[in-house]
Design a protein around this motif. Structure first.
Motif, PDB file in Angstrom:
ATOM      1  N   GLN A  82       0.837  -1.199   0.000  1.00 58.91           N
ATOM      2  CA  GLN A  82       0.000   0.000   0.000  1.00 58.91           C
ATOM      3  C   GLN A  82       0.866   1.240   0.000  1.00 58.91           C
ATOM      4  N   CYS A  83       0.558   2.158  -0.935  1.00 62.93           N
ATOM      5  CA  CYS A  83       1.302   3.414  -1.027  1.00 62.93           C
ATOM      6  C   CYS A  83       0.761   4.383   0.016  1.00 62.93           C
ATOM      7  N   THR A  84       1.646   4.934   0.817  1.00 61.38           N
ATOM      8  CA  THR A  84       1.220   5.841   1.878  1.00 61.38           C
ATOM      9  C   THR A  84       0.904   7.238   1.338  1.00 61.38           C
ATOM     10  N   GLU A  85       1.228   7.497   0.069  1.00 61.42           N
ATOM     11  CA  GLU A  85       0.910   8.817  -0.506  1.00 61.42           C
ATOM     12  C   GLU A  85      -0.409   8.804  -1.271  1.00 61.42           C
ATOM     13  N   CYS A  86      -0.536   7.905  -2.252  1.00 63.09           N
ATOM     14  CA  CYS A  86      -1.763   7.897  -3.061  1.00 63.09           C
ATOM     15  C   CYS A  86      -2.775   6.880  -2.545  1.00 63.09           C
ATOM     16  N   GLU A  87      -2.401   6.075  -1.541  1.00 62.99           N
ATOM     17  CA  GLU A  87      -3.254   5.034  -0.959  1.00 62.99           C
ATOM     18  C   GLU A  87      -3.588   3.929  -1.948  1.00 62.99           C
ATOM     19  N   TYR A 120       4.188  -1.535   3.039  1.00 66.33           N
ATOM     20  CA  TYR A 120       3.760  -0.191   2.694  1.00 66.33           C
ATOM     21  C   TYR A 120       4.962   0.701   2.453  1.00 66.33           C
ATOM     22  N   ILE A 122       6.260   3.909  -0.680  1.00 58.72           N
ATOM     23  CA  ILE A 122       5.931   4.810  -1.784  1.00 58.72           C
ATOM     24  C   ILE A 122       5.944   4.031  -3.095  1.00 58.72           C
ATOM     25  N   CYS A 123       4.863   4.141  -3.857  1.00 61.97           N
ATOM     26  CA  CYS A 123       4.775   3.429  -5.137  1.00 61.97           C
ATOM     27  C   CYS A 123       5.640   4.138  -6.185  1.00 61.97           C
ATOM     28  N   CYS A 126       4.416   7.620  -7.355  1.00 61.54           N
ATOM     29  CA  CYS A 126       4.590   8.717  -6.376  1.00 61.54           C
ATOM     30  C   CYS A 126       6.058   9.064  -6.193  1.00 61.54           C
ATOM     31  N   GLN A 127       6.950   8.089  -6.320  1.00 59.28           N
ATOM     32  CA  GLN A 127       8.389   8.396  -6.241  1.00 59.28           C
ATOM     33  C   GLN A 127       8.774   9.364  -7.339  1.00 59.28           C
TER      34      GLN A 127
END
Ligand code: ZN
Ligand code: MN
Length: 132
Positions: A82-87, A120, A122-123, A126-127
Protein backbone atom coordinates in the motif's frame (compact mmCIF):
# COMPACT_ATOMS: atom_id res chain seq x y z
CA UNK A 1 -25.87 -23.26 3.40
CA UNK A 2 -28.85 -20.92 3.59
CA UNK A 3 -30.57 -19.00 0.82
CA UNK A 4 -28.16 -16.26 1.72
CA UNK A 5 -25.43 -17.78 -0.41
CA UNK A 6 -27.34 -17.87 -3.70
CA UNK A 7 -25.70 -16.03 -6.56
CA UNK A 8 -28.33 -13.34 -7.10
CA UNK A 9 -28.20 -10.94 -10.04
CA UNK A 10 -26.96 -8.13 -7.80
CA UNK A 11 -24.35 -10.32 -6.19
CA UNK A 12 -23.12 -11.51 -9.56
CA UNK A 13 -22.83 -7.95 -10.87
CA UNK A 14 -20.79 -6.92 -7.82
CA UNK A 15 -18.51 -9.92 -8.18
CA UNK A 16 -17.95 -9.18 -11.86
CA UNK A 17 -17.01 -5.56 -11.19
CA UNK A 18 -14.51 -6.74 -8.62
CA UNK A 19 -13.02 -9.50 -10.78
CA UNK A 20 -12.61 -6.97 -13.55
CA UNK A 21 -10.29 -4.55 -11.78
CA UNK A 22 -6.99 -4.70 -9.95
CA UNK A 23 -7.31 -1.40 -8.07
CA UNK A 24 -8.60 -3.08 -4.88
CA UNK A 25 -11.53 -0.64 -4.73
CA UNK A 26 -13.60 0.70 -1.86
CA UNK A 27 -17.30 -0.16 -1.52
CA UNK A 28 -18.20 3.31 -2.86
CA UNK A 29 -16.18 2.72 -6.00
CA UNK A 30 -17.86 -0.64 -6.55
CA UNK A 31 -21.26 0.95 -5.90
CA UNK A 32 -20.70 3.57 -8.62
CA UNK A 33 -19.74 0.88 -11.15
CA UNK A 34 -22.57 -1.52 -10.31
CA UNK A 35 -25.05 1.36 -10.57
CA UNK A 36 -24.28 1.61 -14.28
CA UNK A 37 -25.77 -1.84 -14.65
CA UNK A 38 -28.35 -1.85 -11.85
CA UNK A 39 -29.37 1.81 -11.40
CA UNK A 40 -31.66 1.26 -8.40
CA UNK A 41 -29.17 -0.67 -6.25
CA UNK A 42 -28.35 0.90 -2.87
CA UNK A 43 -25.00 1.31 -1.18
CA UNK A 44 -26.29 -0.80 1.72
CA UNK A 45 -27.07 -3.67 -0.65
CA UNK A 46 -23.56 -3.43 -2.07
CA UNK A 47 -22.04 -3.58 1.43
CA UNK A 48 -24.23 -6.51 2.44
CA UNK A 49 -23.36 -8.47 -0.68
CA UNK A 50 -19.65 -7.76 -0.32
CA UNK A 51 -19.77 -9.29 3.14
CA UNK A 52 -21.68 -12.34 1.89
CA UNK A 53 -19.25 -12.79 -1.02
CA UNK A 54 -16.39 -12.68 1.45
CA UNK A 55 -18.07 -15.31 3.63
CA UNK A 56 -18.56 -17.43 0.51
CA UNK A 57 -14.82 -17.20 -0.13
CA UNK A 58 -15.33 -15.48 -3.49
CA UNK A 59 -13.58 -12.25 -2.56
CA UNK A 60 -11.25 -10.91 0.10
CA UNK A 61 -11.73 -7.90 2.37
CA UNK A 62 -8.56 -5.89 2.97
CA UNK A 63 -8.84 -3.98 6.20
CA UNK A 64 -6.27 -1.23 6.63
CA UNK A 65 -7.54 -0.01 9.97
CA UNK A 66 -7.67 3.75 9.67
CA UNK A 67 -8.92 3.90 6.09
CA UNK A 68 -11.93 2.33 4.40
CA UNK A 69 -11.95 -1.37 3.68
CA UNK A 70 -10.77 -2.32 0.25
CA UNK A 71 -12.00 -5.32 -1.71
CA UNK A 72 -10.13 -7.89 -3.76
CA UNK A 73 -11.64 -10.19 -6.39
CA UNK A 74 -8.76 -12.61 -5.91
CA UNK A 75 -9.71 -14.59 -2.81
CA UNK A 76 -6.56 -16.60 -2.21
CA UNK A 77 -4.00 -15.19 0.17
CA UNK A 78 -1.42 -13.00 -1.52
CA UNK A 79 0.68 -10.04 -0.46
CA UNK A 80 -0.07 -6.38 -1.07
CA UNK A 81 1.82 -3.13 -1.09
CA UNK A 82 0.00 0.00 0.00
CA UNK A 83 1.30 3.41 -1.03
CA UNK A 84 1.22 5.84 1.88
CA UNK A 85 0.91 8.82 -0.51
CA UNK A 86 -1.76 7.90 -3.06
CA UNK A 87 -3.25 5.03 -0.96
CA UNK A 88 -2.99 2.75 -3.98
CA UNK A 89 -3.05 -0.97 -3.18
CA UNK A 90 -0.94 -3.17 -5.45
CA UNK A 91 -0.51 -6.92 -5.75
CA UNK A 92 3.00 -8.15 -5.05
CA UNK A 93 4.16 -10.90 -7.35
CA UNK A 94 5.95 -12.95 -4.72
CA UNK A 95 4.83 -16.39 -3.56
CA UNK A 96 2.80 -16.71 -0.39
CA UNK A 97 5.17 -18.04 2.26
CA UNK A 98 3.49 -21.13 3.70
CA UNK A 99 6.75 -21.91 5.49
CA UNK A 100 6.03 -19.00 7.84
CA UNK A 101 2.97 -20.86 9.13
CA UNK A 102 5.08 -23.95 9.82
CA UNK A 103 7.68 -21.87 11.56
CA UNK A 104 5.11 -20.49 14.01
CA UNK A 105 3.54 -23.90 14.55
CA UNK A 106 6.90 -25.51 15.21
CA UNK A 107 7.99 -22.84 17.65
CA UNK A 108 4.78 -22.15 19.55
CA UNK A 109 1.69 -23.99 20.67
CA UNK A 110 -0.54 -22.12 18.25
CA UNK A 111 -2.34 -23.87 15.46
CA UNK A 112 -1.83 -21.55 12.49
CA UNK A 113 -4.52 -21.24 9.84
CA UNK A 114 -2.82 -18.56 7.81
CA UNK A 115 -1.04 -15.24 8.12
CA UNK A 116 -1.32 -11.71 6.79
CA UNK A 117 1.67 -9.64 5.86
CA UNK A 118 1.36 -6.11 4.53
CA UNK A 119 3.98 -3.94 2.93
CA UNK A 120 3.76 -0.19 2.69
CA UNK A 121 5.81 2.71 1.38
CA UNK A 122 5.93 4.81 -1.78
CA UNK A 123 4.78 3.43 -5.14
CA UNK A 124 6.87 4.05 -8.29
CA UNK A 125 4.43 6.64 -9.58
CA UNK A 126 4.59 8.72 -6.38
CA UNK A 127 8.39 8.40 -6.24
CA UNK A 128 8.52 9.97 -9.67
CA UNK A 129 6.26 12.86 -8.66
CA UNK A 130 8.34 13.51 -5.55
CA UNK A 131 11.52 13.94 -7.57
CA UNK A 132 9.96 16.51 -9.94
ZN1 ZN B 1 1.47 6.13 -4.71
MN1 MN C 1 -4.84 -8.35 -4.45
Amino acid sequence: MSKNTRMTKQRKAILEVLKDTDVHPTADWIYEKVKEEIPNISLGTVYRNLNVLSEMGEIMILDYGSTYSRFDGVPNNHYHFQCTECEGVFDLDIPHKDSLNDKIENNTEFEVKDHRLEFYGICPNCQEQDSN
